[in-house]
Design an enzyme around this catalytic site. Structure first.
Site, mmCIF file in Angstrom:
data_model
loop_
_atom_site.group_PDB
_atom_site.id
_atom_site.type_symbol
_atom_site.label_atom_id
_atom_site.label_comp_id
_atom_site.label_asym_id
_atom_site.label_seq_id
_atom_site.Cartn_x
_atom_site.Cartn_y
_atom_site.Cartn_z
ATOM 1 N N GLY A 134 0.824 -1.213 0.000
ATOM 2 C CA GLY A 134 0.000 0.000 0.000
ATOM 3 C C GLY A 134 0.849 1.250 0.000
ATOM 4 N N SER A 135 0.621 2.195 -0.935
ATOM 5 C CA SER A 135 1.545 3.311 -1.051
ATOM 6 C C SER A 135 1.001 4.405 -1.962
ATOM 7 C CB SER A 135 2.891 2.813 -1.579
ATOM 8 O OG SER A 135 2.693 2.108 -2.803
ATOM 9 N N ARG A 136 1.933 5.250 -2.445
ATOM 10 C CA ARG A 136 1.591 6.394 -3.278
ATOM 11 C C ARG A 136 2.781 6.674 -4.198
ATOM 12 N NH1 ARG A 136 -1.615 11.186 -1.589
ATOM 13 N NH2 ARG A 136 -0.957 13.050 -2.727
#
Length: 221
Positions: free
Chosen positions: A171-173
């Site tokens: 999960g990230s950006r």
């Protein structure tokens, strides 16, 4: 699947098999589900890379959460931010062909990647990429669950458009910054695919005397 998938997936798989042989069915079921999720998370599908000249492709799968004007070191430009949910592919790709002139690791917080503050405050790798059109910047940003940004490239290395450059775990950006002359092709809320979705068009710059050369050649003909 990338090699990290084996590091994280094989231990719970072996524990699950061991638990099953001992007839610990609940423990076996939980650990085997964990192993299956890990293998799924680290999947690495092939992608068709656009051949359109000047295409800037998405560095990752996810949903566009920000498209805004933003200066970088005093230069007007535009930022596109993409949120990666835990079920998205987390292998990151180069948004354009060029040379990585700089890469900085910046330690930081682990705020939820959906938050605007995450672009500045979270742990991240910041890449500066020299392309035929000019300099651009893109980031791998850790999130609340993703607590490790991993780069497979180093400064001085050349990359192709859509080439795999690293991953962010769980999960990230990702952020992409482009100069103002780039034409953004996506909007907030749109889902994109790493390496295959076009975020913007930014054609290569012509040499300063190329236009005059073309005109002169035309006159000679």
């Amino acid at each position: 699947m990338v090699k990290e998938g084996y590091y994280f997936g094989v231990p719970p798989l072996l524990l699950g098999v061991l638990a099953a042989t001992l007839h610990w069915w609940i423990a076996a079921g939980i650990t085997l589900l964990v192993a299956a999720f890990v293998f799924y998370f680290f999947r690495d599908p092939e992608r068709i890379i656009p051949a359109v000249p000047g295409a800037i492709v998405s560095p990752a799968d996810g949903r566009v959460v920000v498209v805004k004007d933003e200066d970088l070191a005093g230069q007007p430009g535009k930022r596109i931010s993409i949120f990666l949910a835990i079920w998205n592919v987390h292998v990151n790709r180069a948004p354009a062909a060029g040379t990585i002139t700089d890469m900085q690791y910046r330690p930081g917080k682990f705020l939820a990647a959906m938050l605007e503050r995450a672009s500045l405050e979270n742990e991240q790798n910041v890449f500066t990429l020299q392309t035929d059109a000019g300099l651009m910047v893109f980031k791998q940003i850790a999130g609340l669950i993703a607590r490790r940004v991993v780069s497979w490239k180093k400064p001085g290395e050349s990359v192709a458009r859509g080439e795999r450059i690293g991953l962010v775990r769980f999960g990230s950006r990702v952020d992409v910054w482009l100069p103002k002359e780039a034409q953004v092709m996506v909007r907030v809320g749109e889902n994109v695919k790493g390496g295959s979705s076009t975020l913007a068009l930014w054609p290569a710059r012509l040499p300063a005397d190329s236009k005059d050369t073309v005109v002169a050649a035309g006159k000679q003909e």
